[in-house]
Design a protein around this motif. Structure first.
Motif, PDB file in Angstrom:
ATOM      1  N   ALA A  64      46.030   2.902 -10.301  1.00  0.00           N
ATOM      2  CA  ALA A  64      45.585   2.142  -9.135  1.00  0.00           C
ATOM      3  C   ALA A  64      45.960   0.672  -9.227  1.00  0.00           C
ATOM      4  O   ALA A  64      46.151   0.002  -8.209  1.00  0.00           O
ATOM      5  CB  ALA A  64      44.068   2.290  -8.978  1.00  0.00           C
ATOM      6  N   ASP A  65      46.076   0.164 -10.462  1.00  0.00           N
ATOM      7  CA  ASP A  65      46.410  -1.245 -10.644  1.00  0.00           C
ATOM      8  C   ASP A  65      47.919  -1.498 -10.661  1.00  0.00           C
ATOM      9  O   ASP A  65      48.363  -2.625 -10.878  1.00  0.00           O
ATOM     10  CB  ASP A  65      45.791  -1.777 -11.936  1.00  0.00           C
ATOM     11  CG  ASP A  65      46.256  -0.992 -13.171  1.00  0.00           C
ATOM     12  OD1 ASP A  65      47.040  -0.035 -12.999  1.00  0.00           O
ATOM     13  OD2 ASP A  65      45.809  -1.335 -14.280  1.00  0.00           O
ATOM     14  N   GLY A  66      48.687  -0.448 -10.448  1.00  0.00           N
ATOM     15  CA  GLY A  66      50.133  -0.606 -10.422  1.00  0.00           C
ATOM     16  C   GLY A  66      50.796  -0.446 -11.771  1.00  0.00           C
ATOM     17  O   GLY A  66      52.027  -0.439 -11.858  1.00  0.00           O
ATOM     18  N   ASN A  67      50.010  -0.306 -12.827  1.00  0.00           N
ATOM     19  CA  ASN A  67      50.567  -0.136 -14.167  1.00  0.00           C
ATOM     20  C   ASN A  67      50.808   1.340 -14.470  1.00  0.00           C
ATOM     21  O   ASN A  67      50.132   2.224 -13.933  1.00  0.00           O
ATOM     22  CB  ASN A  67      49.613  -0.731 -15.216  1.00  0.00           C
ATOM     23  CG  ASN A  67      49.503  -2.240 -15.088  1.00  0.00           C
ATOM     24  OD1 ASN A  67      50.487  -2.919 -14.803  1.00  0.00           O
ATOM     25  ND2 ASN A  67      48.298  -2.783 -15.301  1.00  0.00           N
ATOM     26  N   THR A  68      51.757   1.587 -15.347  1.00  0.00           N
ATOM     27  CA  THR A  68      52.064   2.955 -15.756  1.00  0.00           C
ATOM     28  C   THR A  68      51.097   3.409 -16.839  1.00  0.00           C
ATOM     29  O   THR A  68      50.884   2.709 -17.825  1.00  0.00           O
ATOM     30  CB  THR A  68      53.500   3.048 -16.284  1.00  0.00           C
ATOM     31  OG1 THR A  68      54.404   2.626 -15.252  1.00  0.00           O
ATOM     32  CG2 THR A  68      53.844   4.470 -16.685  1.00  0.00           C
ATOM     33  N   VAL A  69      50.518   4.586 -16.639  1.00  0.00           N
ATOM     34  CA  VAL A  69      49.546   5.119 -17.596  1.00  0.00           C
ATOM     35  C   VAL A  69      49.906   6.556 -17.950  1.00  0.00           C
ATOM     36  O   VAL A  69      50.524   7.260 -17.142  1.00  0.00           O
ATOM     37  CB  VAL A  69      48.114   5.070 -17.013  1.00  0.00           C
ATOM     38  CG1 VAL A  69      47.666   3.627 -16.792  1.00  0.00           C
ATOM     39  CG2 VAL A  69      48.030   5.855 -15.708  1.00  0.00           C
ATOM     40  N   PRO A  70      49.544   7.005 -19.156  1.00  0.00           N
ATOM     41  CA  PRO A  70      49.814   8.392 -19.542  1.00  0.00           C
ATOM     42  C   PRO A  70      49.061   9.372 -18.650  1.00  0.00           C
ATOM     43  O   PRO A  70      47.954   9.080 -18.173  1.00  0.00           O
ATOM     44  CB  PRO A  70      49.312   8.465 -20.986  1.00  0.00           C
ATOM     45  CG  PRO A  70      49.304   7.052 -21.466  1.00  0.00           C
ATOM     46  CD  PRO A  70      48.944   6.235 -20.266  1.00  0.00           C
ATOM     47  N   CYS A  71      49.658  10.520 -18.420  1.00  0.00           N
ATOM     48  CA  CYS A  71      49.001  11.573 -17.643  1.00  0.00           C
ATOM     49  C   CYS A  71      49.259  12.916 -18.312  1.00  0.00           C
ATOM     50  O   CYS A  71      50.052  13.008 -19.257  1.00  0.00           O
ATOM     51  CB  CYS A  71      49.518  11.584 -16.202  1.00  0.00           C
ATOM     52  SG  CYS A  71      51.262  12.063 -16.035  1.00  0.00           S
TER      53      CYS A  71
END
Length: 454
Positions: A64-71
Motif C-alpha cells: 500500500a505504501d508503494g514499496n515492494t514486499v515479499p508475498c
C-alpha cells in the motif's frame, strides 16, 4: 609408477599454490566496479538479461505504501498458475506431465484430441537406435548417472541424419525425441552402474507405449515393473513441478547462452545437463536426504531442543558437511513460500501414509518450522525463508524407493522440457550471441625475458 604419480601429484599441488597466490580479486572490488556477482543485485533480485514468455515467478508485490514486499510465491507456465494446472489434472484423476510438455513447447493447453496425438508421438519416439544401449551404455558403465546421461546425449548426435540443422521444425523434432528417451538413458545407465559396479543382476525393461512418462520410469526401474497408482501420480506431479522455473535458473540460462552461439541441440542439452549436475542447482534434494540421515544418527530426533541445537550447528558449520547450510531451506527467488513445495508437501504426506512413513514426514515438518526461525535469528537476510521444493522432493523420492543416484537425473527428465522450450525461444528470437562483459582489474606489466626471470 606410484613414485611417478606421487611426483606429479606434488607438482600439481605446487601449480595450484601458484594459481591461488595469483588471485587478487577481493570481494569489495565487485562493489567498487558495480558488479553483481551471480547476476543478483544487493537486494537479491536477478539482473535482467533477456525476455521470455515461457514461465514467470512471483515472489514480491507492491504494498500500500508503494514499496515492494515479499508475498506468497507463485509460478506460472505460459501464463497459467501452476496451482491451477495441477488442480486441473488431479481433479480429473489423470497424469499431467505430457500436457505440461505440450504447454511449454506450444504456448497453449492442448485439446483432448491434441493431447492424445501428442502422447502417441512421444510414445513412438520413446525408443533408442539399434545397439545403442549395448554399445553406448552397457559397454561403457559409469558411476555418475548425470555423466552417463550427458555422454549418451552427445552420442545420439552421431545417429541423427540432420544434427546441425537449427530450424525450428528440426529442433522441435530433436527436442521431442530427447524428451522421450531421457528416462531410458538415465534408467538404463543406472542398471548398468548397478550391475557392473555393484555386482547386482542386470535387467532391461522396454518402455510400454501405453504408459505415461512417470509410469514408464517406475516400470523400467523396478525389477518386477510394478508400482501403485499413488506412486505414479506423485512422480508425475514431481515431473510437472520441476519442468520449468523461469529463464533465470542456471541451466535454462545456460541453454540460452549456448543456443545463441548457433550450436546443435545435443551440445546445448549436454551443456544444460552439466549445469544441472552441480549441487547448487540440481543436486540439492540429495543433500537434504543425507542431512536428515546425519541428523538421525547424531541426535534424538524426538527431542525438539536437540533438533534446534543441530540446526544451529549446521548454520555454524559445526555439523554435517560444515557448509553452513540447512539444505532445502530458502530460495534465490522465493521468500514466504515456494508454491512447488506447498503442492508437493501435501502429496508427500499422502505418500507417507501409504508407506507407513508418517514419523519421517512429521520430522521434516518440524525441521521446516524450526529452521525458518533459526535462520532468521542467526543470519542477516533481506527476505523470508521457507522450505523449497528440494526439501520435499528428496523425501518423496526416498519414500518411492528411488535410488539416490537417479535423484538429479529425474530432475533432468523433467527439465529437458523447459530447456527445449527455451532453446526454441532463443532460436525464434535469435539476434546476437550472448556475450557479457568482464572488467579486467589486472595491472599492466613489463615483459621479462626468460633468462631474467627468477
Amino acid at each position: 609408477m606410484n613414485k611417478l604419480n606421487s611426483e606429479i601429484s606434488q607438482y600439481i599441488k605446487k601449480l595450484a599454490e601458484i594459481s591461488n597466490n595469483g588471485n587478487h580479486i577481493q570481494s569489495e572490488m565487485y562493489l567498487e566496479h558495480g558488479i553483481y556477482r551471480g547476476l543478483r543485485d544487493l537486494n537479491g533480485n536477478g539482473v535482467p538479461t533477456g525476455l521470455t514468455e515461457i514461465s514467470r515467478i512471483k515472489a514480491k508485490e507492491t504494498g500500500a505504501d508503494g514499496n515492494t514486499v515479499p508475498c506468497d510465491g507463485e509460478l506460472f507456465y505460459r501464463g497459467y498458475n501452476i496451482r491451477d494446472l495441477v488442480s486441473g489434472f488431479l481433479s480429473d484423476n489423470r497424469f499431467g506431465f505430457e500436457e505440461t510438455i505440450y504447454l511449454l513447447l506450444f504456448s497453449r493447453l492442448p485439446s483432448k484430441t491434441e493431447l492424445a496425438e501428442f502422447k502417441t508421438a512421444l510414445a513412438k519416439y520413446r525408443t533408442l537406435p539399434d545397439d545403442f544401449v549395448n554399445n553406448s551404455i552397457l559397454k561403457n558403465p559409469g558411476r555418475d548417472m548425470m555423466n552417463i546421461l550427458s555422454r549418451s546425449v552427445l552420442a545420439l548426435y552421431a545417429y541423427d541424419d540432420n544434427p546441425d540443422d537449427i530450424s525450428v521444425a528440426n529442433v522441435m523434432r530433436q527436442s521431442l525425441q530427447l524428451i522421450s528417451v531421457f528416462p531410458l538413458l538415465a534408467v538404463y545407465g543406472f542398471h548398468s552402474f548397478r550391475h557392473y559396479h555393484k555386482g547386482k543382476s542386470l535387467y532391461i525393461h522396454r518402455p510400454d507405449e501405453n504408459l505415461s512418462s512417470a509410469e514408464n520410469i517406475l516400470h523400467m526401474l523396478r525389477k518386477n515393473g510394478k508400482y501403485t497408482s499413488l506412486e505414479a501420480k506423485i512422480l508425475d506431479l514431481s515431473l510437472v513441478l520441476h519442468a520449468e522455473h523461469g529463464g533465470g535458473n542456471n541451466s535454462a540460462f545456460t541453454t540460452h547462452v549456448v543456443t545463441s552461439s548457433g550450436t546443435d541441440t545435443y551440445s546445448s542439452v549436454a551443456a544444460a545437463l552439466g549445469s544441472l549436475k552441480g549441487p547448487r542447482h540440481g543436486g540439492a534434494n540429495i543433500k537434504v536426504v543425507n542431512m536428515f540421515d546425519d541428523m538421525k544418527n547424531s541426535i534424538n530426533v524426538k527431542n525438539k531442543g536437540e533438533i534446534e541445537d543441530y540446526l544451529a550447528k549446521l548454520l555454524n558449520k559445526e555439523a554435517f558437511d560444515r557448509t553452513g547450510l540447512i539444505y532445502g531451506m530458502g530460495h534465490a527467488v522465493y521468500s514466504k513460500s515456494d508454491p512447488r513445495a506447498d503442492i508437493l508437501k501435501k502429496c508427500a504426506h499422502d505418500l507417507s501414509v501409504e508407506k507407513g512413513c508418517e514419523e519421517e514426514f512429521e520430522l521434516y515438518e518440524t525441521v521446516a518450522n524450526l529452521a525458518s526461525d533459526i535462520i532468521s535469528q542467526k543470519r542477516k537476510i533481506y527476505k523470508g525463508v521457507s522450505a523449497n521444493i528440494d526439501f520435499y522432493s528428496g523425501l518423496v523420492y526416498k519414500m518411492l524407493k528411488l535410488p539416490p543416484e537417479l535423484f538429479t537425473p529425474i530432475f533432468a527428465m523433467s527439465r529437458i522440457s523447459g530447456w527445449s522450450a527455451h532453446r526454441i525461444e532463443e532460436i525464434q528470437n535469435a539476434g546476437k550471441i550472448i556475450r557479457p562483459t568482464y572488467i579486467s582489474v589486472a595491472e599492466n606489466k613489463d615483459y621479462i625475458p626468460l633468462s631474467d626471470r627468477k
